[in-house]
Design a protein around this motif. Structure first.
Motif, PDB file in Angstrom:
ATOM      1  N   VAL A 402       1.749 -15.979   5.063  1.00 32.40           N
ATOM      2  CA  VAL A 402       3.080 -16.453   5.535  1.00 32.40           C
ATOM      3  C   VAL A 402       4.016 -15.085   5.534  1.00 32.40           C
ATOM      4  O   VAL A 402       3.853 -14.327   4.720  1.00 32.40           O
ATOM      5  N   THR A 404       7.783 -13.626   6.766  1.00 30.70           N
ATOM      6  CA  THR A 404       9.312 -13.955   7.020  1.00 30.70           C
ATOM      7  C   THR A 404       9.903 -12.674   7.419  1.00 30.70           C
ATOM      8  O   THR A 404       9.670 -11.463   6.789  1.00 30.70           O
ATOM      9  N   ALA A 416       9.986 -16.859  10.702  1.00 29.49           N
ATOM     10  CA  ALA A 416       8.832 -17.033   9.830  1.00 29.49           C
ATOM     11  C   ALA A 416       7.813 -17.392  11.000  1.00 29.49           C
ATOM     12  O   ALA A 416       7.909 -18.224  11.725  1.00 29.49           O
ATOM     13  N   LEU A 418       3.392 -18.347  10.418  1.00 30.09           N
ATOM     14  CA  LEU A 418       2.462 -18.751   9.233  1.00 30.09           C
ATOM     15  C   LEU A 418       0.991 -18.877   9.871  1.00 30.09           C
ATOM     16  O   LEU A 418       1.088 -19.483  11.123  1.00 30.09           O
ATOM     17  N   PHE A 430      11.200 -24.027   6.907  1.00 29.38           N
ATOM     18  CA  PHE A 430      11.720 -22.636   7.519  1.00 29.38           C
ATOM     19  C   PHE A 430      12.803 -23.105   8.720  1.00 29.38           C
ATOM     20  O   PHE A 430      13.955 -22.689   8.652  1.00 29.38           O
ATOM     21  N   SER A 454       3.351 -24.922  -0.403  1.00 29.52           N
ATOM     22  CA  SER A 454       4.697 -24.384  -0.146  1.00 29.52           C
ATOM     23  C   SER A 454       5.213 -23.056  -0.871  1.00 29.52           C
ATOM     24  O   SER A 454       6.087 -22.471  -0.369  1.00 29.52           O
ATOM     25  N   MET A 457       5.638 -19.867   0.929  1.00 34.12           N
ATOM     26  CA  MET A 457       6.788 -19.815   1.523  1.00 34.12           C
ATOM     27  C   MET A 457       7.794 -19.030   0.595  1.00 34.12           C
ATOM     28  O   MET A 457       8.491 -18.217   1.124  1.00 34.12           O
ATOM     29  N   SER A 460       6.748 -15.347  -0.073  1.00 39.16           N
ATOM     30  CA  SER A 460       7.059 -14.542   1.152  1.00 39.16           C
ATOM     31  C   SER A 460       8.381 -14.226   1.123  1.00 39.16           C
ATOM     32  O   SER A 460       8.665 -12.986   1.638  1.00 39.16           O
TER      33      SER A 460
END
Length: 471
Positions: A402, A404, A416, A418, A430, A454, A457, A460
């Motif tokens: 991931v 960002t 973002a 992934l 995102f 998740s 996320m 990241s």
């Protein structure tokens, strides 16, 4: 002449049928013109049936690797006809569902091919086998006409699909049998999804991409990670290369491939899939006679779907990129709300997510790192690998990333990106964050459930600010 409508929509794909339902909700008298299948390409020959095929491939993959999970499976095999039948059944079910939704919302369906003869007027040539009692050929009037005719596969000169050796996604979705070898021309979402499906099922697959990077719209780092995974699976990839010539024989094709340095090689395969993009269906609609402006095979519109001709609108693939079903749906809603006198929010194309459902999955929204820098942003970049996530390891899916991208000055989330298991489901978090103009502070302070994918996320985001915990 039939009684006039407030809106007639040409095409019942995701953009068309969603626009029709929203128009009906707003009290407008509305009809949809469709020549073949309710739900359009996406539901019948694109988004939905390909996901059914890919699900079969995913389950087959898990069977093959049962021992990785402490399980055993013997005499593993598949029936390609049954896989295809399931895929077509999924499409048929949803096709019927669209019909039910239109009926529920009192949307008239006119079966045939439409041509706009003047502003507010169109003529429909009836389909050959319309449903019993359905509206068909004739002249119709509407205060507003929305063109939602979608797009079709682009064909390159000399490499035109023939439905036998050279396929488009139509033929690739309903194979009579599994080809032993396959050449895929183009590494966008369509090409890579079919490459992934056929390789998982056992075909020898080669992908040829004219640009230096596969998945050209994706972040370079994400594309590189995906390429490594594809090659590990046995997919051969040639970038900076193009197919210059194809010679067909009874049971195969031989393609001449030219690389960026001018060298050539020949590759033979049972089938070739042409996945070099799509072109809008603008022909035969009367647009040229009306003076509707087009550009590179698509209708030119403003921010709410208006063309340069009053009363004529366009949405979805026929109105240009990004050519995605969810973009078409949202454009349809914006257009009919504008027609109804509301003041819809204009679409921000920078916040439209893109998803590729191969193995591994790829999903993204917003600017890539390269594009953000080119736009003049001073960026903070966060990265977190799936190997640091407990749920990913428990699932047996430790390979993923991931990434960002934030504006260092304001903390704005710019993009973002992934790659990994189920990232096509994760990306919406995102997307929502970007639409809410969320900064890193809100994302850092949000509590993510454990154990979930998740959490990658969250990590990241933490990584972008030097605060990652699990790596």
């Amino acid at each position: 002449m039939a009684a006039p409508y407030d809106v007639i929509i040409i095409g019942s794909g995701p953009g068309g049928y969603v626009a029709a339902i929203r128009a009906a909700q707003l009290g407008l008298k509305v009809a949809v013109v469709e020549k073949s299948h309710l739900g359009g390409i996406c539901l019948n020959w694109g988004c939905i049936p390909t996901k059914a095929l890919l699900r079969s491939a995913e389950v087959y993959h898990y069977f093959e690797h049962a021992s990785d999970y402490g399980l055993s499976a013997e005499k593993i095999g598949f029936d390609m006809a049954a896989i295809t039948k399931r895929s077509r059944g999924v499409s048929a079910q949803l096709n019927q569902g669209v019909g039910g939704l239109l009926k529920k919302n009192k949307v008239d369906v006119i079966w045939g091919s439409a041509e706009i003869t003047a502003p507010g007027k169109l003529t429909v040539k009836a389909s050959e086998n319309p449903p019993k009692g359905a509206l068909g050929g004739g002249d119709y009037e509407a205060k507003n006409i929305i063109v939602a005719t979608g797009a079709r596969p682009r064909a390159l000169p000399g490499i035109e699909p023939d439905k036998k050796q050279i396929w488009t996604y139509f033929e690739a979705m309903v194979p009579d049998s599994l080809p032993k070898s396959l050449l895929v021309m183009g590494s966008g979402a369509i090409g890579i999804e079919f490459a992934s499906f056929y390789r998982t099922m056992g075909s020898e697959v080669t992908v040829v991409e004219v640009l230096p990077q596969i998945l050209p719209v994706e972040d370079e780092e994400i594309a590189a990670h995906a390429r490594k995974r594809f090659e590990k699976q046995g997919i051969k990839i040639l970038t900076g290369a193009k197919v210059t010539k194809v010679v067909k024989s009874a049971n195969s094709v031989t393609a001449t491939i030219e690389t960026a340095d001018g060298k050539t090689q020949e590759i033979s395969a049972e089938k070739l899939i042409s996945a070099v993009g799509v072109v809008g269906n603008i022909e035969g609609l009367g647009l040229e006679k009306l003076g509707v402006k087009t550009d590179r095979g698509c209708v030119v519109i403003d921010g709410i779907g208006k063309t340069n001709v009053p009363g004529v609108w366009a949405i979805g693939d026929v109105a240009g990129p990004p050519m995605l079903a969810h973009k078409a749906e949202h454009e349809g809603v914006i257009a009919v709300e504008a027609i109804a006198g509301l003041h819809p929010h204009l679409m921000d194309k920078a916040k439209i997510p893109g998803c590729t459902y191969c193995n591994p999955q790829i999903a993204s929204v917003g600017l890539t790192e390269k594009k953000a820098k080119e736009a003049g942003y001073d960026v903070r970049v966060g990265k977190f690998p799936f190997i640091g996530n407990g749920k990913a390891i428990a699932l047996g899916e430790p390979e993923g990333l991931v990434k960002t991208i934030f504006d260092k000055k304001t903390g704005q989330l710019l993009g973002a990106h992934l790659v990994g298991a189920e990232v096509t489901e994760l990306i919406q978090g995102f997307v929502i964050a970007m639409n809410l103009e969320t900064t890193e502070e809100e994302l850092i302070n949000a509590v993510f459930p454990h154990p979930t994918l998740s959490e990658t996320m969250h990590e990241s985001v933490l990584s972008a600010y030097g605060r990652a915990i699990h790596i």
